[in-house]
Design an enzyme around this catalytic site. Structure first.
Site, PDB file in Angstrom:
ATOM      1  N   ASP A  50      35.644 -62.068  -6.796  1.00 30.50           N
ATOM      2  CA  ASP A  50      37.079 -62.203  -6.632  1.00 30.50           C
ATOM      3  C   ASP A  50      37.355 -62.377  -5.134  1.00 30.50           C
ATOM      4  O   ASP A  50      36.430 -62.399  -4.314  1.00 30.50           O
ATOM      5  CB  ASP A  50      37.797 -60.985  -7.236  1.00 30.50           C
ATOM      6  CG  ASP A  50      39.257 -61.298  -7.533  1.00 30.50           C
ATOM      7  OD1 ASP A  50      39.869 -60.552  -8.325  1.00 30.50           O
ATOM      8  OD2 ASP A  50      39.785 -62.295  -6.993  1.00 30.50           O
TER       9      ASP A  50
HETATM   10  C1  GLC Z   1      43.123 -62.827  -6.971  1.00 29.45           C
HETATM   11  C2  GLC Z   1      43.007 -62.162  -8.326  1.00 29.45           C
HETATM   12  C3  GLC Z   1      42.286 -62.998  -9.358  1.00 29.45           C
HETATM   13  C4  GLC Z   1      42.552 -64.470  -9.080  1.00 29.45           C
HETATM   14  C5  GLC Z   1      41.863 -64.787  -7.764  1.00 29.45           C
HETATM   15  C6  GLC Z   1      42.069 -66.255  -7.350  1.00 29.45           C
HETATM   16  O1  GLC Z   1      42.909 -61.886  -5.957  1.00 29.45           O
HETATM   17  O2  GLC Z   1      42.427 -60.867  -8.358  1.00 29.45           O
HETATM   18  O3  GLC Z   1      42.764 -62.599 -10.657  1.00 29.45           O
HETATM   19  O4  GLC Z   1      42.007 -65.274 -10.107  1.00 29.45           O
HETATM   20  O5  GLC Z   1      42.306 -63.942  -6.697  1.00 29.45           O
HETATM   21  O6  GLC Z   1      43.426 -66.490  -7.092  1.00 29.45           O
END
Ligand code: GLC
Length: 692
Positions: free
Chosen positions: A260
């Protein structure tokens, strides 16, 4: 293995791209040709017209063709309730709203439409669905889930994956790669706040948090995104027991694992399990990640290469991840696809898509109280109260045109707020803010509607210190309850905020869990009886902040201060939901009163619409276990069916439930079915089954 956010190839600094956003040719050259970055994600802070996306994708893929191997770049986006970052796309209810429908076939169909519109934007990878389960109403991403129940989350999650990906290994040009998130144990932090520490023992991890992911993996989900948090003192991003032993060796996941946001760097700055970025990279790659959502530095590929040259990471390990990434790009047809043109997707934001979004918004509305107050006929003199009543954003929630979903300038054109829709359909509407209502003396209206709830948020910005409705909303509810005219409360929120008791004087209570762009229309359709509400809660609605338990609680959770066993006293139960008509269930019968562990139980029940209107209800089949070696839940949902019936009609409904479904994770953390006495419950009916 490197994924960067779009800002890194736009003119300007990360999170501050120069408007109007445009490519920075030098950065594009450096990122794609010099560094061979293989993936880019996200928008530059807000949504774009489809033309912009298609031009962007063309420039990125043309640049990729200048590299020696001409490997196409994989672009990923959060299209979590429709294509949030493409202007004018079709926005549907958030997952929690979809879960209120209990309609998995509708969810699959909506996901197909979303996939089409993602592809129409030139993007092949969607960071959706969220398969975390919402056990704690404080958690700011409660609304991004399908609720608190393992079975409902599992069924809805797999339906969404099927809709996004279609069938088969190849993913065609109207489907996208799904991304199961956030693996694993992300939703139950001790503090209820995002990305703080969680303690999840293995038994609970396997019984509650894993099944949704396991089923979706078995359905062929292509990618997984890792939980940013730390579970039992170990950041999941550096936990090989989760990312390799469990995910790869036990579940057999063959797809690609992406971190993430910035989570390898956070191992140094937040979790403090690595002293340097380079050390953190080694730990995460060793644990099993394939791609790093870096996403705003250019060091990752350089440091990773050094680690391989220094023998810290074997080249074979790199090959493993690269193979998964390339396999995904092949499965998505990226090597031979050309970036689509505008007219390749004529059904983008089509009238049919809008119509299905309205159906979904209607299906997401839950009516929890109605004592002869609704429906209305449109001729009433209405007073609408609520600071949020004229906001389309509060109906959509976070991840709507911007990350936090709070900027109306990017909203879909011509989508009415609740107030606008009421004003267009009722002859006489007066509006008051919360303060105006609280300071008003007497109201001259035939019906007063308070439209309250939450303003949009997601992730850490959505953390709360108090589950009560914020601001002066509790006072508004209190005053509403004192009026002598008929009154309705509508809550538009992402999680069940508490307000104590619902005052007796409030005649109707309607819950709108982020129904999306069509939410205003859907709510007024319900108020006018154009749509007979059929939503049911996919979570337990707490009465008080420190008195929340989920429906599948244990018997000891019922212990009360007076030593009675009625402490579990939610405001509304998991599965609750009213209709303008009435349903009665009867004749619950089991195919056997004794079954072997390997057997299958046939359950039948008769449901009758005893009211004056056609409507739908959800038959919920729960099973309770009287004695078990692990304390049994008071009941678990084992089957359900949404049934639509005309007035006066009745239907016999059958369920086949394998006894294997009665399993729980036992003492040795393995799934087990134990012989014993089970209860099969539908409504207030109960039959007993003995498993030998
Ligand atoms: C964010 C979220 C995740 C998302 C990713 C890309 O921090 O935790 O759910 O898909 O970053 O935007």
């Amino acid at each position: 293995m490197t994924q960067l956010t779009l800002d890194m190839i736009l003119e300007g600094e990360p999170y501050a791209s120069v408007e109007p956003h445009h490519m920075d040719e030098l950065s594009l050259q450096e990122v794609i040709v010099d560094l061979n970055v293989g993936s880019i994600l996200n928008c530059g802070g807000h949504s774009y017209p489809r033309e912009f996306w298609l031009d962007l994708m063309t420039r990125i893929q043309d640049k990729a063709k200048e590299t020696p191997n001409q490997i196409p770049v994989l672009y990923g986006i959060d299209a979590i309730h429709g294509v949030t970052y493409t202007d004018n796309s079709t926005l549907i209810p958030q997952q929690i709203g979809l879960a209120c429908s209990w309609d998995t076939s509708m969810v699959k169909s909506l996901a197909e439409t979303a996939a089409y519109e993602v592809r129409a934007s030139g993007i092949p990878w969607n960071f959706s669905p969220v398969l975390d389960i919402a056990r704690d109403p404080r958690w700011p991403r409660f609304w991004e889930t399908f609720g608190e129940d393992v079975k409902l989350v599992t069924d809805m999650g797999s339906a969404m994956v099927d809709g996004y990906q279609g069938s088969g290994d190849e993913i065609d040009s109207v489907h996208v790669a799904a991304c199961l998130k956030h693996f694993l144990g992300y939703s139950v932090t001790l503090s209820g706040k995002d990305r703080t520490q969680a303690w999840v023992p293995e038994r609970q991890l396997r019984e509650y948090f894993l099944p949704g992911f396991e089923e979706a993996i078995n359905r062929g989900a292509k990618t997984i995104m890792v939980n940013s948090g730390e579970m039992n003192g170990i950041p999941v991003h550096v936990n090989p027991a989760i990312l390799t032993d469990l995910l790869r060796n036990e579940l057999g996941f063959q797809g690609m694992v992406v971190t993430d946001w910035e989570d390898i760097k956070y191992l140094v700055s937040r979790h403090k399990v690595a002293a340097t970025y380079k050390e953190a990279i080694k730990m995460a790659v060793d644990a099993g990640i394939d791609m790093s959502m870096v996403p705003t530095d250019l060091e990752f590929p350089v440091l990773l290469k050094e680690l391989v040259e220094e023998g810290e990471i074997a080249e074979a390990r790199i090959d493993e991840s690269v193979r998964r990434i390339l396999q995904l790009k092949f499965d998505l047809g990226l090597f031979d696809a050309k970036v689509p043109s505008l007219d390749d997707y004529p059904d983008f934001a089509s009238a049919e898509a809008r119509a299905s979004a309205l159906e979904a918004a209607r299906a997401s509305i839950v009516m929890l109280k109605n004592e002869n107050a609704l429906p209305l006929n449109g001729g009433e003199r209405l007073l609408v109260v609520g600071d949020n009543a004229n906001s389309l954003n509060v109906l959509n929630g976070g991840w709507t045109r911007t990350w936090q979903g709070v900027d109306p300038q990017y909203n879909t054109p011509d989508m009415p707020s609740f107030l606008e829709e009421v004003q267009s359909l009722f002859a006489s509407v007066t509006y008051m803010t919360n303060d105006q209502f609280l300071t008003s003396r007497g109201v001259s209206a035939d019906h007063v509607i308070a439209f309250l709830g939450e303003t949009p948020y997601t992730e850490t910005p959505g953390d709360i210190e108090d589950l009560y409705l914020p601001g002066n909303q509790i006072e508004v509810i209190g005053k509403l309850g004192e009026l002598t005219v008929p009154t309705s409360l509508i809550l538009a929120e992402g999680r069940p905020r508490t307000f104590g008791e619902l005052p007796e004087g409030i005649d109707a209570f309607i819950l709108a869990m982020l129904p999306g762009d069509q939410g205003g229309r859907a709510l007024v359709d319900v108020l006018l009886g154009e749509h007979n509400p059929g939503g049911h809660l996919p979570f337990t609605y707490p009465r008080y902040p420190s008195a929340h338990t989920t429906y599948d609680h244990k018997y000891t959770d019922m212990m009360h201060i007076d030593f009675s066993t009625n402490a579990v006293n939610p405001l509304y139960e998991f599965g609750d939901g009213l209709s303008y008509t009435k349903f009665e269930m009867s004749d619950l019968s089991l195919s056997a009163d004794t079954l072997a562990v390997g057997g299958t139980l046939e359950v039948s029940v008769v449901i009758k619409n005893t009211g004056e209107l056609a409507g739908s209800d959800v038959i919920q089949v729960y099973v309770s276990d009287s004695v078990a070696t692990i304390t049994p839940s008071v009941k678990r949902l084992r089957a359900y069916r949404k049934v639509q019936l005309d007035a006066g009609a009745s239907q016999e409904v059958q369920f086949s439930i394998p006894v294997q479904d009665f399993a729980f994770v036992g003492i040795d953390n393995e799934w087990v079915v134990e012989p014993g006495v089970f209860g099969v419950l539908i409504g207030d009916m109960k039959e007993t089954l003995i498993v030998k």
